[in-house]
Each structure stands twice: as C-alpha cells, then as structure tokens.
Design an enzyme around this catalytic site. Structure first.
Site, short mmCIF file in Angstrom:
data_model
loop_
_atom_site.label_atom_id
_atom_site.label_comp_id
_atom_site.label_asym_id
_atom_site.label_seq_id
_atom_site.Cartn_x
_atom_site.Cartn_y
_atom_site.Cartn_z
N GLU A 1 0.90 -1.17 0.00
CA GLU A 1 0.00 0.00 0.00
C GLU A 1 0.92 1.20 0.00
O GLU A 1 1.65 1.43 0.96
CB GLU A 1 -0.89 -0.01 1.24
CG GLU A 1 -1.81 -1.20 1.33
CD GLU A 1 -2.79 -1.30 0.19
OE1 GLU A 1 -3.23 -0.25 -0.32
OE2 GLU A 1 -3.11 -2.43 -0.23
N CYS B 1 -1.66 8.66 4.13
CA CYS B 1 -1.68 8.18 2.75
C CYS B 1 -2.95 8.64 2.05
O CYS B 1 -2.99 8.71 0.83
CB CYS B 1 -1.59 6.66 2.76
SG CYS B 1 -2.75 5.93 3.89
P1 NAP Z 1 9.19 4.01 3.64
O1 NAP Z 1 10.29 4.97 3.76
O2 NAP Z 1 8.97 3.39 2.32
O3 NAP Z 1 9.48 2.87 4.74
C1 NAP Z 1 8.64 1.74 4.94
C2 NAP Z 1 9.49 0.54 5.36
O4 NAP Z 1 10.19 0.02 4.24
C3 NAP Z 1 10.55 0.84 6.40
O5 NAP Z 1 10.67 -0.30 7.24
C4 NAP Z 1 11.80 1.02 5.58
O6 NAP Z 1 12.99 0.74 6.28
C5 NAP Z 1 11.59 -0.02 4.51
N1 NAP Z 1 12.26 0.30 3.25
C6 NAP Z 1 12.06 1.41 2.48
N2 NAP Z 1 12.81 1.34 1.37
C7 NAP Z 1 13.50 0.17 1.43
C8 NAP Z 1 14.45 -0.46 0.57
N3 NAP Z 1 14.84 0.11 -0.56
N4 NAP Z 1 14.96 -1.65 0.94
C9 NAP Z 1 14.58 -2.22 2.10
N5 NAP Z 1 13.69 -1.67 2.96
C10 NAP Z 1 13.15 -0.49 2.63
O7 NAP Z 1 7.80 4.67 4.03
P2 NAP Z 1 7.41 5.52 5.34
O8 NAP Z 1 8.30 6.71 5.45
O9 NAP Z 1 7.35 4.64 6.47
O10 NAP Z 1 5.92 6.03 5.04
C11 NAP Z 1 5.60 7.20 4.32
C12 NAP Z 1 4.97 6.83 2.97
O11 NAP Z 1 4.05 5.77 3.15
C13 NAP Z 1 4.18 7.92 2.31
O12 NAP Z 1 4.46 7.95 0.94
C14 NAP Z 1 2.73 7.53 2.54
O13 NAP Z 1 1.81 8.02 1.61
C15 NAP Z 1 2.84 6.05 2.50
N6 NAP Z 1 1.76 5.41 3.25
C16 NAP Z 1 0.88 4.63 2.59
C17 NAP Z 1 -0.17 4.06 3.28
C18 NAP Z 1 -1.17 3.21 2.55
O14 NAP Z 1 -1.95 2.55 3.21
N7 NAP Z 1 -1.17 3.17 1.25
C19 NAP Z 1 -0.30 4.24 4.65
C20 NAP Z 1 0.63 5.01 5.30
C21 NAP Z 1 1.68 5.59 4.57
P3 NAP Z 1 13.70 1.80 7.27
O15 NAP Z 1 13.06 1.59 8.59
O16 NAP Z 1 15.10 1.38 7.23
O17 NAP Z 1 13.47 3.17 6.69
#
Ligand code: NAP
Length: 502
Positions: free
Chosen positions: A263, A300
């Site tokens: 998501e 989101c």
């Molecule tokens: P994120 O930076 O993508 O991180 C999410 C998880 O994925 C973290 O555990 C992160 O690790 C890991 N991760 C990210 N990139 C990675 C990679 N290249 N390799 C391995 N692991 C990786 O997202 P966020 O900052 O938590 O959330 C913000 C975003 O989420 C916004 O864009 C928002 O719109 C979206 N969001 C979507 C929803 C939905 O339901 N669609 C809900 C809430 C938020 P680390 O801990 O090391 O950073």
C-alpha cells in the site's frame, strides 16, 4: 509507567541483541540505542516462523480468535507506556496515539469475531454426480488455506495501526500465518513494546514462539533479506512508492516469486463540481484544510489536489482555502528525513512552470506548516510531476478550463487510494460522466466528504490500481484484508476425516 527500551530484536520468543546499534531520533525525550538487524537474524526468525506454521497453520478459528483478543488485551495493559514512547518517537499528539491504539485493538478484536463467523473461508462444495453422463462429476470442496509465514513492513505514520500489531499483522495472524515484522526505524521503541505485548499473548495462548518475530531495521539489508527468504510466502507493506517498488521488484525476481501487497502513496484528488463549488465552496475549503493538515498531512489518504472549474466560484474557493490554511500552525513531522522530503517536494512544486504559491513557509526543522499552490488545467496536463505525492500538508488547486478538461484530467490521473466528488443535485450529469473514469483509478470513491479517516469494516477497500498499491485486487484495511494471506485449495473426493480443520 515509563518504558525504557532494551533495543533488542524478538526472535521466536527470545530477545536477541546485535553488535551494531542505531539510535532512535525522537521528536522529544531521550534517544535510545537499538540493535541493527542482521541477515542471520532474519534467517532465524523466518525458519522459526516456518516451524511454527506446522501447528499455527492448522489451529482452529477459536484458537486464533483467542490469540488476537489476547494481543489486544496485552496492548491495552501497556496503554500508557505505549502512548508515552509513541508520542516521544513520532511527535504525534497523545490523543492521536490513544485513538490509534483503540483502532489497533479494535481491529484485532474485529478480525477475531470475523474469523469466528467463518464466512471469510468462502467454502464451496460441488457434490459428486456419479450418474452424470457422459462423465460422472467428482465431489469438489474448495477451502481457503493459510499461505505460510508472512513478512510485514509497517509505515512511519501509523506507529500502531499500520505497524507491529497493525492491519497486516492482524490479517496474517487471523488467516493462520506466522509473521515476521521488519520494525520501522522511525519508531523502534514503540515497535519493541508492542512486540512485548504480542510475545506475552503467544505465551498465554501456549503457541509456538515462532508465530511472531520482530527484527529491528537500521540497515536496508534486513528488509531485502526478509522479502527474499525462501520461507516467506507473501509480504504486507505500507510505505513509500520508492521503498515499496524496490521490495516489490525483489519479490518478483526471486526464484519463487511471491505476492507483495504494497500500500503506497497517493494524492487522493478531489473534484469540486460546479453547483457544489458555487453553493458550498467556502465550507468545502474549511473541511479540506482540516483534512489536509490533520497529522501534519502525513496520511496516505491526504487529499493533496483539488480540481475546480475556473471562474468566480473558483476564485472564492481559493480565497477561502488560503484563509483556512493560513490559520493552521506548525506541526512536528514524523522524522527529520520526512521533513526534508517535504521541503524538497515543496520546492519542486514551487519551481514548476505555471504554478503560483498561495501559502509558503520557511520551515527549516522538523516543524512543518502548510503549503498551498494553484495552477491551471493546461499546466497540470503538461507536467506529470505535479501529480506526484509530497508527503505532508501540501495542497494544489487546479483550475480546469471547463467540464471537458476536468474529464481529461480525470482520465490522466494514475492509480489512487481514493477519489472524491463534491457534488450537489445539479452536478449529477457531470458526476455520471466522471464516476466511470474514477472507478478505474481508485479503490474508494467518496461523495461530499474527505478521505482521511479510513473505517475498519467489512466493506472497506484501502488499495487501488498501481501506484496506490501493487495489487489492485486487495485491501489492507477491513476484514477483506485477511483474504490476501489465504490460498484456495480444492479437495477432490477427499474423505471428510482428513480434510483440514475449517
Ligand atoms: P518508507 O520509507 O517506504 O518505509 C517503509 C518501510 O520500508 C521501512 O521499514 C523502511 O525501512 C523499509 N524500506 C524502504 N525502502 C526500502 C528499501 N529500498 N529496501 C529495504 N527496505 C526499505 O515509508 P514511510 O516513510 O514509512 O511512510 C511514508 C509513505 O508511506 C508515504 O508515501 C505515505 O503516503 C505512505 N503510506 C501509505 C499508506 C497506505 O496505506 N497506502 C499508509 C501510510 C503511509 P527503514 O526503517 O530502514 O526506513
């Protein structure tokens, strides 16, 4: 009750430390040291989950419902400590953490009662027709079976409801799948105390300890190893498009590819139709301002874009939006990195051709105030980058030339979690022409409301065509989310005595 994290991983019931550590970056209060996860620890957790599946995957619905309710109880037993560490790490207000805790425990309890009803199993039975000509029909029973261990990645912006014991974990456990969580580095202490609650529930329910593990991050290799582990059968992910896409690609490239239920981000466009704009523009502007700035815009489902048809009513809407948003103050963002991304995203929008800044801010720290921009339908259609999510309280008002251009804009938008129509009776015809377009774009369509605040219910869909999610057939919120972690198996002529427990 103050909670001081010890900073270890939970691997199959044992708290395990690593040599390397990373420090949390709380919005306020003391930082703490956390163990950086290793590939070996990921392997140990996944192997334990696979071992646990041989009992947990064959547990009864009653046993799993009891477990989900026990997790909810254990979370409630740590309520104050969870709120304290959660507010410190994320900067979110106390009331938000309390509300999110209620949502998290409510979700666990809802899933418990849902699986007890049993209809989620979609049992189907075609009885044998031994006398059918020219060929007899065999007896066919379709049963949904849990798929095995599931990896879960929580999001930074929902430290409880979309994290360690959040929707993905609850859905997988309800289905009968052990879970390995990759902790989010934005709230590792909140992750630890919630993991402690789940471990207590595992123990009190007498389950195999491999049913749940939490590996802290601090190193991207942890998440990468987790999605590539041969014992992992699916991934539930909530987070950014960039992170989700990187992990999705890894899942697809595995020798045995697995589903990745990501998501991701969304700009959640709102279409303000002419009658509603004329009659209620100022009220809609006020409501939009509240939705756009809620939780510092870090949702989101944040409605980042408002499409209007140019004219005096659009002018009045812009004026009302400037007034309403101008009154909202600064709020703390979840991490320094998210604040920096917000600033650079706003600079990108601000520097785009044909975009005018209506409200700007000089935010240089983790404190963010809203940005508001306006542009024309022509400029919007000429620049795809304007449709990219800027995570935070940033709004763009787009003035379409006419109804036809509004429809062209709708045709051009990419997959969204939500699309909203603000409409009155006189707008029905235009709405009828937009809905067939928008239903192909989004998982949830709203009339006269704001998309923030996602109800956890049977009919909820929180997903949508890519890039809103990587799997448009699924939802990560609501009871239907359990289906992601089930696989239909047909049992042909199988004696009842050896069919799986259902
Ligand atoms: P994120 O930076 O993508 O991180 C999410 C998880 O994925 C973290 O555990 C992160 O690790 C890991 N991760 C990210 N990139 C990675 C990679 N290249 N390799 C391995 N692991 C990786 O997202 P966020 O900052 O938590 O959330 C913000 C975003 O989420 C916004 O864009 C928002 O719109 C979206 N969001 C979507 C929803 C939905 O339901 N669609 C809900 C809430 C938020 P680390 O801990 O090391 O950073």
């Amino acid at each position: 009750m103050t909670f001081t994290p010890h900073g270890k991983h939970l691997i199959a019931g044992q708290w395990v430390a690593s040599e390397a550590t990373f420090s949390s970056e709380p919005a306020h209060g003391q930082p703490h040291k956390f163990s950086v996860g290793t590939v070996e620890q990921v392997d140990a957790a996944c192997r334990a989950a696979e071992e646990a599946f041989w009992s947990y995957g064959y547990s009864t619905r009653e046993e799993r419902a009891k477990f989900l309710n026990a997790i909810a109880d254990e979370i409630e037993a740590r309520a104050d400590a969870i709120t304290e560490i959660g507010t410190s790490e994320t900067g979110l207000p106390e009331a938000r953490l309390q509300g999110e805790r209620g949502r998290t425990t409510g979700q666990l309890r809802l899933f418990a009662s849902h699986i007890l009803k049993g209809d989620y199993l979609d049992l189907r039975h075609d009885e044998a027709l031994p006398d059918r000509k020219p060929l007899p029909r065999p007896d066919l029973k379709l049963v949904q079976r849990p798929i095995g261990p599931v990896a879960v990645f929580g999001a930074s912006n929902f430290p409880l409801a979309f994290s360690t014991a959040g929707g993905d974990t609850a859905a997988a456990l309800a289905a009968g799948c052990p879970v390995v969580v990759k902790g989010h580095s934005a709230h590792p202490g909140t992750g630890e105390i919630v993991a402690e609650a789940i471990a207590a529930a595992v123990k009190s329910c007498g389950l195999h300890p491999g049913v749940f593990s939490l590996i802290q991050g601090g190193n991207r290799a942890v998440g990468q190893a987790l999605v590539q582990h041969p014992d992992i059968n699916a991934v539930g992910f909530t987070g950014s498009l960039a992170g989700g896409r990187a992990l999705f690609d890894l899942c697809a490239q595995r020798p045995v590819p697995i589903p990745f239920f990501g998501e991701l981000g969304s700009v959640n466009p709102m279409f303000l139709l002419p009658q509603a704009l004329g009659a209620r523009g100022a009220d809609i502007a006020k409501g939009w301002s509240g939705s756009l700035t809620m939780g510092a815009g870090q949702f989101c489902t944040n409605p980042g874009i408002a499409f209007v048809i140019d004219g005096p009513d659009a002018d009045a809407f812009v004026k009302a939006a400037v007034e309403a948003l101008g009154e909202s103050g600064k709020q703390t963002m979840l991490t320094n990195g998210i604040a920096e991304a917000y600033r650079s995203g706003s600079r990108r929008v601000s520097g785009s051709t044909g975009v005018r800044e209506l409200i700007g801010t000089s935010c240089e720290t983790r404190e963010a105030a809203p940005y508001l921009f306006e542009t024309t339908g022509d400029a919007w259609l000429a620049n795809e980058e304007l449709a990219e999510e800027v995570f935070g309280p940033l709004g763009i008002i787009v003035r379409a030339k006419d109804q036809e251009q509004m429809r062209q804009i709708a045709l051009g938008i990419e997959g969204q979690l939500t699309c909203t129509l603000h409409m009155d009776d006189g707008d029905t015809e235009l709405a009828q022409s937009l809905v067939p377009v928008l239903e192909r774009k989004a998982g949830r369509l709203l009339a006269n409301g704001f998309p923030t605040g996602v109800e956890v219910a049977d009919a909820m869909v929180h997903g949508g065509p890519y890039p809103a999610s990587t799997n448009f057939g699924a939802t990560s919120v609501g009871t239907l989310s359990i289906r992601r972690f089930l696989r239909p198996v047909c049992y042909q002529n199988m004696p009842e005595a050896i069919l799986p427990v259902r």
